[in-house]
Scaffold this motif. Sequence first.
Motif, PDB file in Angstrom:
ATOM      1  N   VAL A   1      49.450  38.203  46.001  1.00 47.03           N
ATOM      2  CA  VAL A   1      50.206  37.811  47.193  1.00 47.03           C
ATOM      3  C   VAL A   1      49.632  38.511  48.429  1.00 47.03           C
ATOM      4  CG1 VAL A   1      52.447  37.903  48.357  1.00 47.03           C
ATOM      5  CG2 VAL A   1      52.331  37.293  45.934  1.00 47.03           C
ATOM      6  N   LEU A   2      49.320  39.794  48.285  1.00 42.71           N
ATOM      7  CA  LEU A   2      48.735  40.548  49.391  1.00 42.71           C
ATOM      8  C   LEU A   2      47.383  39.971  49.802  1.00 42.71           C
ATOM      9  CD1 LEU A   2      48.698  42.968  51.330  1.00 42.71           C
ATOM     10  CD2 LEU A   2      47.688  44.316  49.479  1.00 42.71           C
ATOM     11  N   LEU A   3      46.551  39.622  48.826  1.00 39.94           N
ATOM     12  CA  LEU A   3      45.248  39.036  49.131  1.00 39.94           C
ATOM     13  C   LEU A   3      45.407  37.733  49.905  1.00 39.94           C
ATOM     14  CD1 LEU A   3      43.252  39.666  45.826  1.00 39.94           C
ATOM     15  CD2 LEU A   3      43.112  40.935  47.969  1.00 39.94           C
ATOM     16  N   ARG A   4      46.407  36.934  49.504  1.00 41.29           N
ATOM     17  CA  ARG A   4      46.650  35.680  50.226  1.00 41.29           C
ATOM     18  C   ARG A   4      47.102  35.952  51.653  1.00 41.29           C
ATOM     19  NH1 ARG A   4      45.165  30.392  50.550  1.00 41.29           N
ATOM     20  NH2 ARG A   4      46.581  29.399  52.019  1.00 41.29           N
ATOM     21  N   GLU A   5      47.996  36.907  51.825  1.00 41.84           N
ATOM     22  CA  GLU A   5      48.483  37.243  53.156  1.00 41.84           C
ATOM     23  C   GLU A   5      47.338  37.709  54.053  1.00 41.84           C
ATOM     24  OE1 GLU A   5      50.065  39.245  56.550  1.00 41.84           O
ATOM     25  OE2 GLU A   5      48.829  40.191  54.994  1.00 41.84           O
ATOM     26  N   GLN A   6      46.365  38.387  53.451  1.00 45.94           N
ATOM     27  CA  GLN A   6      45.215  38.899  54.199  1.00 45.94           C
ATOM     28  C   GLN A   6      44.069  37.889  54.290  1.00 45.94           C
ATOM     29  OE1 GLN A   6      44.846  42.462  55.409  1.00 45.94           O
ATOM     30  NE2 GLN A   6      47.046  42.064  55.376  1.00 45.94           N
ATOM     31  N   LYS A   7      44.250  36.716  53.672  1.00 50.76           N
ATOM     32  CA  LYS A   7      43.228  35.663  53.661  1.00 50.76           C
ATOM     33  C   LYS A   7      41.924  36.134  52.995  1.00 50.76           C
ATOM     34  CE  LYS A   7      46.078  33.117  56.018  1.00 50.76           C
ATOM     35  NZ  LYS A   7      46.933  32.145  55.301  1.00 50.76           N
ATOM     36  N   LEU A   8      42.067  36.930  51.958  1.00 45.26           N
ATOM     37  CA  LEU A   8      40.910  37.434  51.221  1.00 45.26           C
ATOM     38  C   LEU A   8      40.862  36.770  49.842  1.00 45.26           C
ATOM     39  CD1 LEU A   8      38.531  39.465  51.071  1.00 45.26           C
ATOM     40  CD2 LEU A   8      40.142  41.107  50.086  1.00 45.26           C
ATOM     41  N   PRO A   9      39.845  35.955  49.563  1.00 45.84           N
ATOM     42  CA  PRO A   9      39.775  35.258  48.279  1.00 45.84           C
ATOM     43  C   PRO A   9      39.579  36.219  47.103  1.00 45.84           C
ATOM     44  CG  PRO A   9      38.265  34.296  49.889  1.00 45.84           C
ATOM     45  CD  PRO A   9      38.736  35.607  50.445  1.00 45.84           C
ATOM     46  N   LEU A  10      40.155  35.864  45.986  1.00 47.80           N
ATOM     47  CA  LEU A  10      39.928  36.620  44.755  1.00 47.80           C
ATOM     48  C   LEU A  10      38.448  36.619  44.407  1.00 47.80           C
ATOM     49  CD1 LEU A  10      41.206  38.153  42.371  1.00 47.80           C
ATOM     50  CD2 LEU A  10      41.542  35.959  41.233  1.00 47.80           C
ATOM     51  N   ASP A  11      37.754  35.554  44.791  1.00 53.39           N
ATOM     52  CA  ASP A  11      36.306  35.469  44.556  1.00 53.39           C
ATOM     53  C   ASP A  11      35.566  36.651  45.166  1.00 53.39           C
ATOM     54  OD1 ASP A  11      37.636  32.802  44.882  1.00 53.39           O
ATOM     55  OD2 ASP A  11      35.732  32.092  44.063  1.00 53.39           O
ATOM     56  N   ASP A  12      36.033  37.108  46.335  1.00 56.85           N
ATOM     57  CA  ASP A  12      35.371  38.233  47.001  1.00 56.85           C
ATOM     58  C   ASP A  12      35.531  39.516  46.203  1.00 56.85           C
ATOM     59  OD1 ASP A  12      34.889  36.356  48.923  1.00 56.85           O
ATOM     60  OD2 ASP A  12      35.735  37.508  50.592  1.00 56.85           O
ATOM     61  N   ILE A  13      36.686  39.674  45.556  1.00 56.83           N
ATOM     62  CA  ILE A  13      36.909  40.848  44.711  1.00 56.83           C
ATOM     63  C   ILE A  13      35.986  40.789  43.506  1.00 56.83           C
ATOM     64  CG2 ILE A  13      38.615  42.207  43.463  1.00 56.83           C
ATOM     65  CD1 ILE A  13      39.145  41.866  46.496  1.00 56.83           C
TER      66      ILE A  13
END
Length: 229
Positions: free
Chosen positions: A198-210
């Motif tokens: 949820v935090l990643l979505r709020e920050q607009k950071l894709p899971l792919d980047d992780i």
Amino acid sequence: MSEQTFESLAEAVKWDGQALVPAIVQDAVSKEVLMLAYMNRESLRLTLESGETWFWSRSRSELWHKGATSGHIQKVRSLRYDCDGDTLLVQVEQTGPACHTGAYSCFYNEAVVGDGISGGSKQTAGRFDILEKLEAIIAQRDAERPEGAYTTYLFEKGVDKILKKVGEEAGEVIIAAKNRSHEELRYEASDLIFHLLVLLREQKLPLDDIMAELARRHLKQKSEYAISD
């Protein structure tokens, strides 16, 4: 955008008999396909110049700026064309639902194909496919904000509430581990992963980047991934 940039792209595109090209719009974060629309040369130019999607309406025979009336604009992250040059792929940062029905994606109708499996998921799916599915569901909740949904509550409360939950769940994971309880740890770790997504979505950071960052670290170590304190 320079005139040369536009002209070179317009030249690479294979326009159909109506001087149009289909444009597939994809969420840059969740990678979900949101919609299919059409562009002509002018809408392509406006998209490149404004950084937001513009299309050509075949039914109304006019240009339209996605989100101009609804506020559900699409900020362009990348624009590509396929090997034949007859289709565009536009990755966007979507504000609100992409579909005029109020749905996150226009592709919400599932078809049963082959062995009766719907939506393309199979028993042979990868071990971590659930993370991809969960990321997509969280993105859908963010766009549609269904009333009464816990994820809606988190997004509407904002980043401070989400961060608080991530911190709380991290603490619960520590306690579960100290208790040497696999059942408790499994439950609390699942909560932590959910709130982190949820935090990643709020920050607009894709899971792919992780995943890419983990891959880079793995390659750097060349043998095994070293976890630092």
